[in-house]
Motif scaffolding. Structure first.
Motif, PDB file in Angstrom:
ATOM      1  N   ASP A 136       0.553  -6.105  -1.348  1.00 37.47           N
ATOM      2  CA  ASP A 136       0.464  -4.750  -1.895  1.00 37.47           C
ATOM      3  C   ASP A 136      -0.814  -4.602  -2.714  1.00 37.47           C
ATOM      4  O   ASP A 136      -1.557  -3.623  -2.561  1.00 37.47           O
ATOM      5  N   GLY A 142       1.620   2.432  -4.751  1.00 39.34           N
ATOM      6  CA  GLY A 142       0.761   1.906  -3.702  1.00 39.34           C
ATOM      7  C   GLY A 142      -0.662   2.424  -3.816  1.00 39.34           C
ATOM      8  O   GLY A 142      -1.232   2.487  -4.910  1.00 39.34           O
ATOM      9  N   SER A 143      -1.236   2.793  -2.683  1.00 34.79           N
ATOM     10  CA  SER A 143      -2.625   3.285  -2.651  1.00 34.79           C
ATOM     11  C   SER A 143      -2.701   4.795  -2.852  1.00 34.79           C
ATOM     12  O   SER A 143      -3.697   5.421  -2.465  1.00 34.79           O
ATOM     13  N   HIS A 144      -1.681   5.367  -3.470  1.00 34.70           N
ATOM     14  CA  HIS A 144      -1.593   6.827  -3.609  1.00 34.70           C
ATOM     15  C   HIS A 144      -1.574   7.237  -5.082  1.00 34.70           C
ATOM     16  O   HIS A 144      -0.711   6.795  -5.844  1.00 34.70           O
ATOM     17  N   SER A 161      -3.098   2.260   3.358  1.00 36.79           N
ATOM     18  CA  SER A 161      -1.691   2.670   3.310  1.00 36.79           C
ATOM     19  C   SER A 161      -1.171   2.842   4.737  1.00 36.79           C
ATOM     20  O   SER A 161      -1.607   3.744   5.458  1.00 36.79           O
ATOM     21  N   GLY A 170       1.044   4.399   6.414  1.00 31.99           N
ATOM     22  CA  GLY A 170       2.042   5.468   6.425  1.00 31.99           C
ATOM     23  C   GLY A 170       2.667   5.695   7.788  1.00 31.99           C
ATOM     24  O   GLY A 170       3.863   5.994   7.889  1.00 31.99           O
ATOM     25  N   GLY A 209       0.775  -1.234   0.000  1.00 36.55           N
ATOM     26  CA  GLY A 209       0.000   0.000   0.000  1.00 36.55           C
ATOM     27  C   GLY A 209       0.802   1.277   0.000  1.00 36.55           C
ATOM     28  O   GLY A 209       0.228   2.368  -0.049  1.00 36.55           O
ATOM     29  N   LEU A 210       2.123   1.179   0.040  1.00 33.06           N
ATOM     30  CA  LEU A 210       2.989   2.350   0.170  1.00 33.06           C
ATOM     31  C   LEU A 210       3.722   2.655  -1.129  1.00 33.06           C
ATOM     32  O   LEU A 210       3.950   1.771  -1.957  1.00 33.06           O
TER      33      LEU A 210
END
Length: 278
Positions: free
Chosen positions: A249, A39-41, A258, A260, A31-32
């Protein structure tokens, strides 16, 4: 400030900067942002993080210098100086990333650690090895009073998550002297020869920390899902670990998760591993 102290403070500040670079380049991560994908961004990439780290480096140096130069002040006064500098650092970060929040939590955490290290260097001398207990005790003293933040009306993501779920996130870690970091430093043998050591450590952080980023994106269900998947991976035989991390992921991205906050703690552990801590 004597030259030896100045050089040492700049050296540890650059080590903190290097920890940010290490974290974003570590791949694959669930997720990063990393060198495999974002990732999720949808609004950031590795380059965004590199620009952010470059913008923060001068402020990292200033955090350490503030701790050194104001070691005779009371902790509350030093914290205010670090927070004021942190606000400037955050503005520099947002300017470098066109408004994207890459390192807000990491900036907060490194301000405390670097300020505390500067304080210790002034009191004990930079050539003296740093005692872990002393470092975390000073951080707890610096963070005393952060609970007042949770009563503020301006709802940042962190405060909003606290009001909704009771999770204190990075502020809670600071108030308690970063128990997740302490726990992993005490119970984990650093093995940088293990190809997947830092990946496994990230999963342990996700499992044990109450990651406010996961809560913000996925609620309690999302946090539990991330922790359950991390536990499953940590209990695997690691024979196909890279592909397992890639699959994780993809699952995090599907749920827009994510971790973070966990990534920030990983960077701190990497940073502390480079110091001469006893």
């Amino acid at each position: 400030m004597v030259t030896s102290a100045k050089n040492e403070l700049e050296s540890i500040s650059r080590a903190a900067y290097n920890a940010l670079i290490f974290e974003v380049r570590l791949s694959p991560k669930p997720g990063l942002v990393d060198e495999r994908n974002n990732g999720s961004h949808s609004d950031m990439s590795v380059d965004t993080f590199l620009s952010s780290a470059d913008a923060l480096l001068p402020y990292f140096i200033n955090y350490a210098k503030l701790g050194y130069e104001h070691a005779d002040d009371d902790m509350g006064a030093l914290f205010i100086k670090l927070r004021d500098e942190g606000i400037l650092a955050e503005e520099a970060m947002f300017n470098a990333t066109n408004g994207v929040n890459t390192h807000k939590g990491a900036n907060f955490t490194f301000a405390l650690f670097l300020g505390a290290l500067g304080f210790i260097f002034k009191k004990n001398g930079p050539s003296v090895s740093v005692q872990k207990n002393e470092l975390f005790d000073i951080i707890k003293q610096l963070a005393d009073g952060l609970m007042n933040d949770f009563e503020r009306e301006n709802l940042t993501n962190g405060i909003s998550t606290y009001k909704k779920y009771g999770a204190k996130g990075v502020r809670g870690e600071a108030i308690m002297g970063y128990p997740t970091v302490q726990r992993l430093l005490e119970n984990t043998s650093i093995d940088e020869n293990d190809k997947f050591y830092w990946h496994k450590l990230l999963l342990e952080i996700i499992l044990f920390a109450e990651d406010a980023n996961l809560l913000h994106r996925g609620g309690r269900e999302g946090l539990k899902y991330a922790q359950s998947l991390s536990s499953e991976l940590l209990n695997s035989d690691f024979q196909d670990f890279e592909n397992q991390m890639i699959e994780a992921d993809e699952k995090f991205i599907e749920k827009n998760l994510s971790p973070g906050g966990s990534a920030d703690l990983l960077a701190i552990i990497y940073f502390l591993n480079k110091l001469n801590l006893n």
